[in-house]
Design a protein around this motif. Structure first.
Motif, PDB file in Angstrom:
ATOM      1  N   MET A 775       0.821  -1.198   0.000  1.00 35.25           N
ATOM      2  CA  MET A 775       0.000   0.000   0.000  1.00 35.25           C
ATOM      3  C   MET A 775       0.861   1.257   0.000  1.00 35.25           C
ATOM      4  SD  MET A 775      -3.039   1.072   2.619  1.00 35.25           S
ATOM      5  CE  MET A 775      -1.947   0.975   4.020  1.00 35.25           C
ATOM      6  N   LEU A 776       1.927   1.263   0.779  1.00 34.68           N
ATOM      7  CA  LEU A 776       2.811   2.420   0.790  1.00 34.68           C
ATOM      8  C   LEU A 776       3.527   2.590  -0.541  1.00 34.68           C
ATOM      9  CD1 LEU A 776       4.345   2.024   4.366  1.00 34.68           C
ATOM     10  CD2 LEU A 776       2.642   3.676   3.631  1.00 34.68           C
ATOM     11  N   VAL A 777       3.876   1.494  -1.177  1.00 37.67           N
ATOM     12  CA  VAL A 777       4.520   1.590  -2.489  1.00 37.67           C
ATOM     13  C   VAL A 777       3.543   2.127  -3.526  1.00 37.67           C
ATOM     14  CG1 VAL A 777       5.543   0.241  -4.359  1.00 37.67           C
ATOM     15  CG2 VAL A 777       6.207  -0.212  -1.988  1.00 37.67           C
ATOM     16  N   ARG A 778       2.291   1.647  -3.481  1.00 35.13           N
ATOM     17  CA  ARG A 778       1.299   2.118  -4.452  1.00 35.13           C
ATOM     18  C   ARG A 778       0.985   3.602  -4.264  1.00 35.13           C
ATOM     19  NH1 ARG A 778      -2.357  -1.626  -6.961  1.00 35.13           N
ATOM     20  NH2 ARG A 778      -1.518  -3.754  -6.855  1.00 35.13           N
ATOM     21  N   ASN A 779       1.093   4.107  -3.054  1.00 35.69           N
ATOM     22  CA  ASN A 779       0.855   5.523  -2.804  1.00 35.69           C
ATOM     23  C   ASN A 779       2.132   6.348  -2.902  1.00 35.69           C
ATOM     24  OD1 ASN A 779      -2.128   6.047  -1.686  1.00 35.69           O
ATOM     25  ND2 ASN A 779      -1.444   4.011  -1.018  1.00 35.69           N
ATOM     26  N   LYS A 780       3.190   5.724  -3.448  1.00 38.69           N
ATOM     27  CA  LYS A 780       4.461   6.402  -3.695  1.00 38.69           C
ATOM     28  C   LYS A 780       5.049   7.006  -2.414  1.00 38.69           C
ATOM     29  CE  LYS A 780       3.277   7.482  -8.484  1.00 38.69           C
ATOM     30  NZ  LYS A 780       4.007   6.285  -8.955  1.00 38.69           N
ATOM     31  N   LEU A 781       4.899   6.277  -1.347  1.00 33.07           N
ATOM     32  CA  LEU A 781       5.507   6.678  -0.088  1.00 33.07           C
ATOM     33  C   LEU A 781       6.741   5.846   0.234  1.00 33.07           C
ATOM     34  CD1 LEU A 781       2.249   7.091   1.996  1.00 33.07           C
ATOM     35  CD2 LEU A 781       3.606   8.889   0.947  1.00 33.07           C
ATOM     36  N   LEU A 782       6.899   4.743  -0.449  1.00 30.11           N
ATOM     37  CA  LEU A 782       8.082   3.899  -0.322  1.00 30.11           C
ATOM     38  C   LEU A 782       8.559   3.523  -1.718  1.00 30.11           C
ATOM     39  CD1 LEU A 782       7.300   1.417   2.625  1.00 30.11           C
ATOM     40  CD2 LEU A 782       8.893   3.330   2.643  1.00 30.11           C
ATOM     41  N   ALA A 783       9.812   3.081  -1.778  1.00 29.48           N
ATOM     42  CA  ALA A 783      10.426   2.662  -3.049  1.00 29.48           C
ATOM     43  C   ALA A 783      10.412   3.779  -4.074  1.00 29.48           C
ATOM     44  CB  ALA A 783       9.718   1.432  -3.606  1.00 29.48           C
ATOM     45  N   THR A 784      10.643   5.020  -3.636  1.00 31.46           N
ATOM     46  CA  THR A 784      10.671   6.178  -4.542  1.00 31.46           C
ATOM     47  C   THR A 784      12.066   6.777  -4.681  1.00 31.46           C
ATOM     48  OG1 THR A 784      10.109   7.633  -2.685  1.00 31.46           O
ATOM     49  CG2 THR A 784       8.294   6.766  -4.010  1.00 31.46           C
ATOM     50  N   SER A 785      12.918   6.578  -3.692  1.00 33.14           N
ATOM     51  CA  SER A 785      14.239   7.216  -3.702  1.00 33.14           C
ATOM     52  C   SER A 785      15.380   6.232  -3.823  1.00 33.14           C
ATOM     53  CB  SER A 785      14.433   8.045  -2.417  1.00 33.14           C
ATOM     54  OG  SER A 785      13.387   8.955  -2.250  1.00 33.14           O
ATOM     55  N   GLY A 786      15.093   4.945  -3.858  1.00 31.90           N
ATOM     56  CA  GLY A 786      16.161   3.960  -3.918  1.00 31.90           C
ATOM     57  C   GLY A 786      16.824   3.794  -2.563  1.00 31.90           C
ATOM     58  N   TYR A 787      17.948   3.097  -2.580  1.00 32.01           N
ATOM     59  CA  TYR A 787      18.681   2.891  -1.332  1.00 32.01           C
ATOM     60  C   TYR A 787      19.284   4.204  -0.846  1.00 32.01           C
ATOM     61  CZ  TYR A 787      18.324  -2.040  -2.591  1.00 32.01           C
ATOM     62  OH  TYR A 787      17.850  -3.280  -2.936  1.00 32.01           O
ATOM     63  N   HIS A 788      19.477   4.295   0.454  1.00 25.33           N
ATOM     64  CA  HIS A 788      20.132   5.436   1.092  1.00 25.33           C
ATOM     65  C   HIS A 788      19.401   6.745   0.791  1.00 25.33           C
ATOM     66  CE1 HIS A 788      23.322   2.591   1.866  1.00 25.33           C
ATOM     67  NE2 HIS A 788      23.487   2.405   0.573  1.00 25.33           N
ATOM     68  N   SER A 789      18.082   6.746   0.908  1.00 25.19           N
ATOM     69  CA  SER A 789      17.312   7.953   0.624  1.00 25.19           C
ATOM     70  C   SER A 789      17.612   9.054   1.635  1.00 25.19           C
ATOM     71  CB  SER A 789      15.820   7.635   0.631  1.00 25.19           C
ATOM     72  OG  SER A 789      15.433   7.106   1.897  1.00 25.19           O
ATOM     73  N   LEU A 790      17.784   8.704   2.902  1.00 23.86           N
ATOM     74  CA  LEU A 790      18.103   9.717   3.898  1.00 23.86           C
ATOM     75  C   LEU A 790      19.479  10.321   3.660  1.00 23.86           C
ATOM     76  CD1 LEU A 790      16.756   8.286   7.283  1.00 23.86           C
ATOM     77  CD2 LEU A 790      15.874  10.196   5.951  1.00 23.86           C
ATOM     78  N   TYR A 791      20.402   9.499   3.213  1.00 22.43           N
ATOM     79  CA  TYR A 791      21.743  10.036   2.941  1.00 22.43           C
ATOM     80  C   TYR A 791      21.737  10.947   1.729  1.00 22.43           C
ATOM     81  CZ  TYR A 791      26.751  10.201   2.052  1.00 22.43           C
ATOM     82  OH  TYR A 791      28.034  10.637   1.838  1.00 22.43           O
ATOM     83  N   GLN A 792      20.908  10.631   0.759  1.00 26.31           N
ATOM     84  CA  GLN A 792      20.786  11.521  -0.396  1.00 26.31           C
ATOM     85  C   GLN A 792      20.235  12.880   0.012  1.00 26.31           C
ATOM     86  OE1 GLN A 792      18.441   9.429  -3.286  1.00 26.31           O
ATOM     87  NE2 GLN A 792      19.875   7.697  -3.408  1.00 26.31           N
ATOM     88  N   TRP A 793      19.228  12.858   0.911  1.00 25.61           N
ATOM     89  CA  TRP A 793      18.743  14.148   1.405  1.00 25.61           C
ATOM     90  C   TRP A 793      19.833  14.879   2.185  1.00 25.61           C
ATOM     91  CZ3 TRP A 793      18.590  14.997   6.693  1.00 25.61           C
ATOM     92  CH2 TRP A 793      18.133  16.257   7.084  1.00 25.61           C
ATOM     93  N   TYR A 794      20.600  14.128   2.977  1.00 22.78           N
ATOM     94  CA  TYR A 794      21.649  14.750   3.764  1.00 22.78           C
ATOM     95  C   TYR A 794      22.685  15.416   2.869  1.00 22.78           C
ATOM     96  CZ  TYR A 794      25.818  15.091   6.694  1.00 22.78           C
ATOM     97  OH  TYR A 794      26.936  15.547   7.338  1.00 22.78           O
ATOM     98  N   GLN A 795      23.029  14.763   1.769  1.00 22.17           N
ATOM     99  CA  GLN A 795      23.978  15.368   0.853  1.00 22.17           C
ATOM    100  C   GLN A 795      23.445  16.654   0.234  1.00 22.17           C
ATOM    101  OE1 GLN A 795      24.746  11.937  -1.756  1.00 22.17           O
ATOM    102  NE2 GLN A 795      26.903  12.003  -1.083  1.00 22.17           N
ATOM    103  N   SER A 796      22.129  16.706   0.010  1.00 20.99           N
ATOM    104  CA  SER A 796      21.547  17.895  -0.608  1.00 20.99           C
ATOM    105  C   SER A 796      21.556  19.102   0.320  1.00 20.99           C
ATOM    106  CB  SER A 796      20.122  17.597  -1.069  1.00 20.99           C
ATOM    107  OG  SER A 796      19.292  17.341   0.047  1.00 20.99           O
TER     108      SER A 796
END
Length: 1004
Positions: A775-796
């Motif tokens: 359900m979370l994947v279908r609502n685009k709340l998961l599996a949207t940023s790939g692995y290490h999504s928090l680290y990608q935000w941190y880099q930004s």
């Protein structure tokens, strides 16, 4: 944080530093909580779908709450669950759309947090150094210890987060005219409304940091590179006031508490703390623990003792052999009056006119329950004020086996047996407990000396004799022989015993035969020879015998539907002792039941002993309602005289298995969680779930869910190895777990039903978890940023808000060989478990399991297990507890397993006997319904011990060190007589006396 002290105490004041820190933390938390309802209301008004997401929040919080709240575990496991809960809960909530507004607070200005955090630590360290040093110089007494550095770090972190939280809420975008309560708070307390609308302001200058864009960040103030402030210097930014408020709250409370504690108050509190020391008692044995080394050792000892030594080596035969050396009996000694004493025979009480003695069994489980019974046994007399009756302390204590659980070892004997008895009835100060007693005397060595015959006064203190139980035989009786037969003291009770079985000659022709049944539930041939010759040559025709065994074979054989055993014990009873045996006493079953012969029947024999079971010496409680139909043994009809606790209470207690199983057996989480995951391991992930989301009705939804579970089960049978193997093993264990008294067909049916229930529940949990992720994947709340999504935000955001310039970060990365960014990367991925699980699941569904590396598969299944374990630990305990309840209350099965899981320390009892001058035996059974859990040192005991330190315990007015913290729960105040009867020496019919003291549970 809760801390338990054993024998050490700490100085306490009206407020401890950690309490003061908690005050400030609570204020900061409540202040933050003030803004949350406004954000929730705004979210619900803006998005109708958020109602659905918030309902999912409630469900998620519910599962995590039940995962945490049922535990009464040790502090280490409780702390583990707190961190485990916080970690996975935050990781899950982070992805819900209704909490996206919280992301802004998570991505706050790092410079503000770090500088506030550092300033708080510095401020508190300076304050404590100055103030505590000043107090020490003036008083020359260290009234209070330096606060724990962890408390300072905790306070600093919470205050810093609160300041950043308020800054995120009360921005300069707020209108000049407050519209609601939140705006009013921000306008009049947290921010200064600027006179010029375009005025930009941030912090007041305290501490500066240069960022990567040429801007100097100052704590509570922002400057450009030239140094000119954007806010006039005479305006102090209110966030600084907020920070000062929190720090000032701690400082003010600390100073008030410190200055109000005078030296006299300190001495009084210290004395009171010394009086409130706590005894170091062991908890009840966790029988369903998956992490207890003692239980694994117990299983190993049982396997070795039964399969290797049983029938090949018997310590009882060795005892008989060592009593005769080269044809000369070494067990005869001329002591005192010239009466010969043997290693198996003791007659020190035979010349008394009257005698009081006690019987208990199954002692060494929980420290509270064992000490409760020992405290009652140690009293000079027990006065029952309701019926104006006083019962003297027994001169003799008989213990009927199983003296330490779960296995016989030096540690369990010391902690679960000797420690509670030492607290209740201290051994003599000159007793050397660690020394082995090789040549025992009928009295203490210091009284009788080492030269015989002894001409001094006889020892008048109480003695103790014990027989081993099945738990004492798990190591081949080694620990029992070392600690009982070769030690002299059990608390203040002297132990003259030299062998594992014995005969006691009591006044007025009464005898006690203490039989050692070992693991064969029978006496050996040499033991049979000793007791049969003793009955013929010494007891005589007019003697009366009390037979003490560990196991009540009369009721065990009835329960197991076995025929009355034709063994050495029954031969001794029926063919040797006959009518001379007036009473049989035993333990092993941890309740109290008394049966007497049913008069008036056609099968009434000329002789039949009373049958008394009392295993309430300290072990967990057993049910009574399971044995309510017992009425015949060895062809003799019996009737029930008393059962404690009552059948109604016993049935109600069994109900606790449904909801309290996990509460009492928290270590079972490790077994249940892993076991459930093995059952469904091969069914992850479920990729075809679209038909469930397309259901147009509740019935269709349930039908599709059932079809998915059925397909998963078929997949396990056709393709799985791990789950299928685990299921087969689980099924075999479930069948073997069913009691052997049940016919094989019934055992198989019960085992299949038990296993099927667990398997279905595990499959349902698997489906719920997979539906949530889908359900979370279908609502685009998961599996949207790939692995290490928090680290990608941190880099930004790192390059803009990090207090370290780019040059410094590059230098740090070079000299740490890349560990600096790698550690941050993998630490952040650990806090985004749902994203990692969803991305890997999507890859498996698209490309197949073959596309996943072994390392990736391990990471995926581990991330799934983290959430699956939370759901499974709730249900496996509920299912297993319900199974035990159904079996015990509906089918009278699993009486041991169903009540060992509850670990009930209450309903403790012992039996006190009085041989009267006319030769009759008067029997009193005393019980305590509620066992205290909190104890404090008895000031009367401390006073008496300090005045007469060399005095023996049996001569003291207050022999026990601890009393209940609540006077109304003290055993001396709650003890009552549950049964009282007389066994006449001339006939076998009992005289049951229901006096005022013989109350039922309902009347109390």
């Amino acid at each position: 944080m809760m801390m338990r002290s054993k024998m050490a105490t700490t100085d306490t004041y009206p407020y401890q530093p950690d309490q003061l820190s908690h005050h400030a933390v609570v204020v900061a938390f409540l202040s933050c909580l003030f803004f949350i309802p406004f954000e929730i209301m705004s979210a619900l008004n803006d998005h109708d779908k958020d109602i659905v997401w918030w309902s999912m929040h409630v469900c998620l919080i519910g599962f995590f709450y039940f995962f945490r709240q049922t535990l009464i575990a040790e502090p280490s496991y409780s702390n583990f669950n707190k961190w485990y809960f916080s970690w996975l809960f935050v990781a899950a909530v982070y992805h819900y759309p209704s909490t996206h507004w919280m992301v802004a607070f998570m991505r706050m200005n790092l410079s503000l947090f770090l500088t506030t955090f550092a300033s708080s630590i510095l401020c508190l360290l300076v304050f404590h150094s100055i103030f505590d040093g000043f107090c020490y110089i003036l008083s020359r007494t260290e009234i209070q210890k330096w606060p724990d550095i962890r408390i300072i770090l905790q306070l600093s972190a919470v205050v810093s987060i609160a300041c950043c939280f308020f800054l995120s809420e009360c921005r300069d975008e707020r209108p000049l005219e407050p519209r609601n309560l939140k705006d009013q708070v921000c306008s009049y307390w947290l921010i200064t409304t600027p006179r010029v609308e375009s005025l930009s302001y941030y912090y007041s200058p305290l501490f500066a940091i240069l960022d990567n864009y040429g801007t100097i960040y100052v704590i509570y103030g922002k400057f450009d590179k030239s140094g000119s402030p954007k806010v006039t210097t005479d305006e102090i930014y209110p966030v600084y006031s907020l920070w000062a408020t929190f720090i000032g709250l701690y400082i003010a409370n600390y100073m008030a508490a410190k200055l109000s504690a005078s030296k006299e108050e300190y001495e009084k509190k210290k004395k009171r703390n010394n009086e409130q020391m706590k005894p170091d008692f062991s908890d009840m044995v966790p029988w369903y623990s998956g992490t207890s080394a003692d239980l694994y050792k117990t299983v190993f000892d049982i396997v070795v003792s039964v399969n290797v030594f049983l029938g090949r080596f018997d310590m009882r035969i060795l005892q008989a052999a060592t009593s005769v050396v080269e044809g000369v009996s070494t067990n005869r000694r001329n002591i005192q009056d010239g009466v010969p004493h043997e290693d198996f025979l003791y007659d020190v009480y035979s010349e008394k006119e009257e005698l009081w003695f006690d019987f208990i069994a199954d002692t060494g489980d929980g420290g509270n329950s064992t000490y409760t019974v020992a405290r009652l046994l140690a009293q000079h007399s027990i006065t029952l004020r309701d019926c104006n009756l006083s019962l003297n302390r027994g001169d003799l204590l008989l213990i009927g086996g199983d003296i330490a659980y779960p296995n016989p070892s030096q540690i369990t004997y010391e902690r679960r047996l000797f420690r509670p008895f030492d607290y209740a009835f201290q051994p003599p100060p000159w007793a050397e407990q660690a020394r082995m007693a090789v040549n025992k005397h009928p009295g203490p060595p210091r009284v009788y000396g080492q030269v015989t015959p002894y001409e001094g006064p006889p020892y008048e203190g109480p003695r103790c004799f014990l027989i081993p139980g099945n738990h004492d035989w798990f190591d081949g009786l080694h620990t029992f022989m070392r600690n009982i037969c070769h030690k002299s003291w059990l608390g203040g009770w002297f132990m003259p015993q030299r062998k594992s079985y014995f005969a006691l000659k009591l006044p007025k022709g009464w005898w006690v035969f203490g039989l050692d049944l070992a693991l064969q539930d029978d006496i050996d041939v040499y033991q049979f020879e000793f007791f049969s010759k003793l009955a013929q040559e010494r007891v005589g025709e007019k003697g009366t015998v009390i037979v003490m065994t560990h196991q009540p074979d009369w009721i065990i054989n009835w329960y197991d539907k076995a025929s009355d055993s034709k063994n050495n014990v029954s031969d001794l009873m029926c063919n040797i002792l006959k009518e001379r045996c007036k009473l049989r006493i035993a333990g092993d079953i941890h309740h109290y039941m008394h049966h007497s012969v049913k008069s008036g029947g056609s099968d009434e024999p000329a002789y039949a002993p009373h049958l008394l079971v009392n295993g309430c010496g300290g072990a967990f409680l057993h049910p009574t309602h399971v044995f309510r139909d017992f009425n015949k043994s060895h062809g003799v009809s019996y009737k029930l005289e008393k059962a404690y606790p009552s059948f109604e209470i016993s049935r109600r207690l069994a109900l606790k298995n449904i909801l309290n199983f996990r509460k009492q057996n928290w270590r079972f989480d490790f077994i249940g969680g892993i076991l459930y995951f093995i059952l469904v391991f091969s069914m992850f992930p479920q990729c075809e779930l679209g038909h469930i989301f397309q259901s147009d009705s509740v019935f269709s939804f349930l039908r599709n869910c059932f079809g998915t579970v059925l397909n998963a089960f078929i997949y396990m049978l056709d393709h799985s190895y791990a789950s299928l193997g685990g299921s087969i093993l689980f099924l075999l264990v479930a069948i073997a777990f069913t009691p052997s008294k049940v016919p094989w067909k019934t055992r198989i049916a019960i085992g299949i039903f038990h296993f099927s229930t667990h398997l279905i529940v595990a499959l349902v949990i698997m489906l719920v978890l997979e539906l949530s992720v889908e359900m979370l994947v279908r609502n685009k709340l998961l599996a949207t940023s790939g692995y290490h999504s928090l680290y990608q935000w941190y880099q930004s955001v790192e390059s803009r808000y990090s207090p370290l310039p780019n040059v410094a970060r590059a230098f740090l990365e070079q000299w740490t060989f890349g560990l600096y960014p790698a550690c941050i990367k993998y630490l952040m991925s650990a806090f985004d478990v749902p994203e990692l699980m969803a991305v890997t699941r999507s890859n498996i569904c698209e490309k197949g399991m073959e596309s996943l590396s072994r390392r990736g598969a391990i990471i995926y299944y581990f991330s799934v297990f983290l959430y699956f374990w939370i759901f499974s630990t709730q249900t496996v305990s509920l299912v297993f507890g319900s199974y035990l309840y159904i079996c015990i209350n509906w089918f009278n099965l699993h009486y041991d397993e169903a009540f060992s899981s509850l670990r009930i320390a209450d309903y403790k009892a012992f039996t006190r006997f009085h041989i009267q001058s006319n030769g009759d035996l008067k029997v009193f059974t005393l019980a305590v319904d509620k066992v205290p859990e909190e104890w404090q040192q008895d000031p009367e005991w401390e006073k008496e011990s300090s005045q007469t330190p060399e005095e023996l315990s049996h001569r003291r007015k207050v022999p026990s060190q601890w009393k209940a913290a609540a006077p109304s729960l003290d055993p001396l105040a709650t003890v009552r007589i549950i049964e009282e009867f007389v066994i006449s020496k001339k006939d076998h019919s009992p005289n049951i006396s229901e006096t005022e003291c013989s109350q039922t549970e309902e009347s109390t």
